[in-house]
Scaffold this motif. Structure first.
Motif, PDB file in Angstrom:
ATOM      1  N   LEU A 142      58.420  19.117  32.710  1.00  0.00           N
ATOM      2  CA  LEU A 142      59.392  18.802  31.670  1.00  0.00           C
ATOM      3  C   LEU A 142      59.853  17.344  31.785  1.00  0.00           C
ATOM      4  N   GLY A 143      60.028  16.883  33.010  1.00  0.00           N
ATOM      5  CA  GLY A 143      60.397  15.484  33.225  1.00  0.00           C
ATOM      6  C   GLY A 143      59.300  14.529  32.793  1.00  0.00           C
ATOM      7  N   VAL A 144      58.060  14.888  33.069  1.00  0.00           N
ATOM      8  CA  VAL A 144      56.932  14.048  32.643  1.00  0.00           C
ATOM      9  C   VAL A 144      56.857  14.007  31.117  1.00  0.00           C
ATOM     10  N   TRP A 145      57.111  15.146  30.467  1.00  0.00           N
ATOM     11  CA  TRP A 145      57.126  15.193  29.002  1.00  0.00           C
ATOM     12  C   TRP A 145      58.190  14.252  28.438  1.00  0.00           C
ATOM     13  N   LYS A 146      59.347  14.253  29.069  1.00  0.00           N
ATOM     14  CA  LYS A 146      60.437  13.400  28.588  1.00  0.00           C
ATOM     15  C   LYS A 146      60.112  11.919  28.793  1.00  0.00           C
ATOM     16  N   GLY A 149      57.750  10.899  26.224  1.00  0.00           N
ATOM     17  CA  GLY A 149      58.420  10.750  24.939  1.00  0.00           C
ATOM     18  C   GLY A 149      59.221   9.462  24.857  1.00  0.00           C
ATOM     19  N   MET A 150      59.719   9.001  25.977  1.00  0.00           N
ATOM     20  CA  MET A 150      60.478   7.748  25.999  1.00  0.00           C
ATOM     21  C   MET A 150      59.547   6.533  25.968  1.00  0.00           C
ATOM     22  N   GLY A 151      58.250   6.760  26.131  1.00  0.00           N
ATOM     23  CA  GLY A 151      57.285   5.664  26.091  1.00  0.00           C
ATOM     24  C   GLY A 151      57.144   4.944  27.412  1.00  0.00           C
ATOM     25  N   LEU A 152      57.512   5.588  28.505  1.00  0.00           N
ATOM     26  CA  LEU A 152      57.444   4.942  29.817  1.00  0.00           C
ATOM     27  C   LEU A 152      56.166   5.263  30.580  1.00  0.00           C
ATOM     28  N   LEU A 153      55.356   6.197  30.096  1.00  0.00           N
ATOM     29  CA  LEU A 153      54.084   6.494  30.755  1.00  0.00           C
ATOM     30  C   LEU A 153      52.985   5.634  30.139  1.00  0.00           C
ATOM     31  N   PRO A 154      52.208   4.976  30.955  1.00  0.00           N
ATOM     32  CA  PRO A 154      51.117   4.145  30.421  1.00  0.00           C
ATOM     33  C   PRO A 154      49.898   5.010  30.102  1.00  0.00           C
TER      34      PRO A 154
END
Length: 178
Positions: A142-146, A149-154
């Motif tokens: 759930l944290g990874v999904w968030k 969604g915030m655009g912080l995962l490359p």
């Protein structure tokens, strides 16, 4: 003593002194109440619990503890959805807590279940621990999904442009007219 009681208010004296007249017998006891049971000092003897009953109870409590992280996932999901995808202190702190709590729980898995460990439950606790780890991994997901969604995962090609090399052209064209 008589001088002390003269200085005290009447309501205090009425509360501290027991009634001098016995209970009137024309008023019945309420249902489920008996004065005889109230003043009896005999407690019904409890039979001692067996080791099997204790192990069953321990295993039941261990399952409740293993499922507990999954019970908080819907609430966390609603909170993450409502906090929005912008980078603000509120959403950043919520995401931090969403990562911190499951990671902390995963590192303390064996310590959490040591109070339920006994000879009768040792073999059955392995499955309970696996469920506990999976429910905490669900909270991490759930944290990874968030964070995504915030655009912080490359996760797009444009996020990695610094490590891409420039294409080498197969042919070069030169302008002949100037």
């Amino acid at each position: 003593m008589a001088t002390k009681s003269k200085n005290l208010p009447q309501w205090y004296i009425d509360l501290k002194t027991p009634p001098s007249h016995p209970k009137s017998s024309n008023i019945p006891d309420p249902p489920g109440f008996s004065a005889k049971k109230r003043f009896s000092s005999k407690q019904p003897a409890r039979k001692p619990t067996t080791a099997e009953e204790t192990d069953t109870l321990k295993l039941k409590k261990a399952w409740e503890l293993a499922i507990a992280p999954a019970k908080s996932v819907p609430m966390n999901a609603i909170m993450m959805y409502m906090s929005g995808n912008s980078l603000q202190i509120f959403s950043i702190m919520m995401v931090f807590m969403l990562f911190k709590n499951p990671v902390q729980a995963l590192t303390q898995t064996n310590a959490v279940f040591t109070r339920f460990d006994s000879e009768g439950t040792r073999g059955k606790l392995f499955l309970v621990k696996v469920v506990y780890v999976l429910t905490n991994l669900l909270a991490l997901g759930l944290g990874v999904w968030k964070v995504n969604g915030m655009g912080l995962l490359p996760n797009t090609r444009s996020d990695w442009l610094a490590w891409e090399t420039a294409r080498q052209p197969l042919e070069n064209t030169v302008l002949a007219f100037r």
